[in-house]
Design a protein around this motif. Structure first.
Motif, PDB file in Angstrom:
ATOM      1  N   ALA A 126       0.809  -1.214   0.000  1.00  0.00           N
ATOM      2  CA  ALA A 126       0.000   0.000   0.000  1.00  0.00           C
ATOM      3  C   ALA A 126       0.845   1.267   0.000  1.00  0.00           C
ATOM      4  N   THR A 127       2.165   1.145   0.156  1.00  0.00           N
ATOM      5  CA  THR A 127       3.035   2.315   0.201  1.00  0.00           C
ATOM      6  C   THR A 127       4.187   2.145  -0.776  1.00  0.00           C
ATOM      7  N   PRO A 143       2.966   2.062  -5.201  1.00  0.00           N
ATOM      8  CA  PRO A 143       2.174   1.024  -4.531  1.00  0.00           C
ATOM      9  C   PRO A 143       1.631  -0.004  -5.518  1.00  0.00           C
ATOM     10  N   HIS A 144       1.604  -1.259  -5.065  1.00  0.00           N
ATOM     11  CA  HIS A 144       1.072  -2.382  -5.834  1.00  0.00           C
ATOM     12  C   HIS A 144       1.862  -2.621  -7.124  1.00  0.00           C
ATOM     13  N   HIS A 272      -3.070   2.460  -8.041  1.00  0.00           N
ATOM     14  CA  HIS A 272      -2.392   3.030  -6.872  1.00  0.00           C
ATOM     15  C   HIS A 272      -2.923   2.446  -5.565  1.00  0.00           C
ATOM     16  N   PHE A 273      -4.246   2.214  -5.511  1.00  0.00           N
ATOM     17  CA  PHE A 273      -4.841   1.717  -4.273  1.00  0.00           C
ATOM     18  C   PHE A 273      -5.154   0.223  -4.312  1.00  0.00           C
ATOM     19  N   GLY A 274      -4.854  -0.431  -5.441  1.00  0.00           N
ATOM     20  CA  GLY A 274      -5.066  -1.873  -5.526  1.00  0.00           C
ATOM     21  C   GLY A 274      -6.523  -2.278  -5.483  1.00  0.00           C
ATOM     22  N   VAL A 275      -7.395  -1.515  -6.177  1.00  0.00           N
ATOM     23  CA  VAL A 275      -8.825  -1.804  -6.187  1.00  0.00           C
ATOM     24  C   VAL A 275      -9.311  -1.883  -7.633  1.00  0.00           C
ATOM     25  N   LEU A 292      -5.573  15.286  -7.744  1.00  0.00           N
ATOM     26  CA  LEU A 292      -6.207  14.536  -6.666  1.00  0.00           C
ATOM     27  C   LEU A 292      -5.138  14.122  -5.671  1.00  0.00           C
ATOM     28  N   LEU A 293      -5.423  14.304  -4.388  1.00  0.00           N
ATOM     29  CA  LEU A 293      -4.505  13.838  -3.367  1.00  0.00           C
ATOM     30  C   LEU A 293      -4.629  12.336  -3.214  1.00  0.00           C
ATOM     31  N   LEU A 294      -3.498  11.671  -2.974  1.00  0.00           N
ATOM     32  CA  LEU A 294      -3.473  10.219  -2.875  1.00  0.00           C
ATOM     33  C   LEU A 294      -3.296   9.733  -1.446  1.00  0.00           C
ATOM     34  N   ASP A 295      -3.693  10.559  -0.474  1.00  0.00           N
ATOM     35  CA  ASP A 295      -3.575  10.166   0.934  1.00  0.00           C
ATOM     36  C   ASP A 295      -4.410   8.929   1.235  1.00  0.00           C
TER      37      ASP A 295
END
Length: 328
Positions: A126-127, A143-144, A272-275, A292-295
């Motif tokens: 995730a990071t 990530p991913h 980026h978020f693995g979804v 877009l922020l990727l927090d």
């Protein structure tokens, strides 16, 4: 028994074609939640990673001879595929899927994998993860994403990438540094560049110089500030200027895009978020510019949904679908 074997073969063929589509797009198999847990997919990943159980050499050689023969046949004259008998072993099913992939014209990646054995050296969850190569080059994995070592010697250092990574290479004329991304080979002639494979293969050069080689032998050289993409028919686009933030801002925790289709924005968020994110037309083709922020995923999807005049709803764990406000 014959009926069961027939059903297994049909399921394997459907699975093989789904795998082929992912590979054509340069996306890792794990990016599709419906494939990630399939035992056959796990077997294929093991084949690719070189961790599958040993196979009798004579049987393995016959299999690869058959694959090469199928690959040399003109596509218009290909004979109907003769599937391998489906037994209880998942590895024989995997071999059958390999042949299905070849018959569909999608088997080059497994064939090339045999030619260049590889070893996983870095994997990002995730990071971001930073990997330092033996020559002190620094590779930042998005990530991913995964990085495999293909070959290492005094004169050559070669990696294969799944996902996206930023390469800060310590250039040494006596030691060639290469990155394999899908069917594209990147040879370093300079220092800093970004490679992504999650939505087709793209290379952006920040500084220095790199040489690209496509699957049909096409070659081109990128200068600083240029990018090239692999088209659906396997051709490299001509080098063109591109904004650096589009390719590098993920390292700063944000996603920047300029006149990009919304489908590409959601594809980048998904990687980026693995979804998995579904965005239907006409919204998918809508041109967007912004940041877009990727927090975290939730606020990013919320902001994107507002721009598209709708919202993203989680329909299953890790699976999101866009709903238009005008339809609800």
């Amino acid at each position: 028994m014959n009926g069961q074997s027939h059903n297994d073969n049909d399921r394997d063929e459907v699975l093989a074609r789904r795998i082929g589509r992912l590979r054509e797009e340069g996306r890792p198999l794990a990016s599709d939640p419906e494939l990630a847990d399939d035992p056959l997919v796990q077997a294929l990943l093991a084949f690719e990673a070189g961790t599958a159980p040993d196979v009798v050499p004579e049987r393995q050689e016959r299999l690869w001879q058959a694959i090469q023969a199928r690959m040399r046949e003109p596509s218009a004259d290909r004979r109907p595929l003769r599937r391998l008998p489906v037994g209880r072993s998942i590895w024989y099913r995997a071999a059958a899927v390999v042949l299905v992939l070849v018959a569909a014209g999608l088997g080059w990646w497994l064939y090339l994998g045999r030619e260049t054995p590889h070893h996983l050296v870095a994997s990002a969850g995730a990071t971001q993860q930073v990997y330092t190569a033996p020559d002190t080059s620094r590779i930042t994995l998005r990530p991913h994403s995964r990085l495999y070592l293909v070959a290492a010697s005094e004169t050559s250092l070669q990696y294969r990438l799944e996902g996206e990574a930023y390469f800060d290479v310590t250039y040494r004329p006596e030691r060639r540094f290469q990155v394999l991304s899908g069917p594209v080979r990147v040879t370093v002639l300079g220092t800093r560049f970004d490679v992504r494979t999650w939505s087709g293969v793209e290379v952006f050069l920040e500084e220095g110089q790199v040489q690209l080689e496509g699957p049909h032998g096409q070659q081109q050289v990128l200068a600083a500030g240029q990018r090239s993409r692999l088209t659906a028919d396997g051709r490299l686009t001509a080098p063109e200027p591109a904004p650096a933030e589009t390719y590098l801002d993920w390292m700063r925790g944000r996603l920047t895009f300029t006149r990009e289709p919304a489908a590409r924005v959601t594809a980048e968020l998904a990687h980026h978020f693995g979804v998995r994110i579904e965005l239907p037309e006409p919204h998918a083709s809508q041109q967007l510019s912004g940041t877009l922020l990727l927090d975290s995923l939730a606020p990013a999807l919320q902001d994107l949904g507002r721009v598209l005049e709708g919202r993203f709803v989680e329909v299953a764990p890790g699976h999101y679908r866009f709903e238009d406000d005008a339809v609800r």
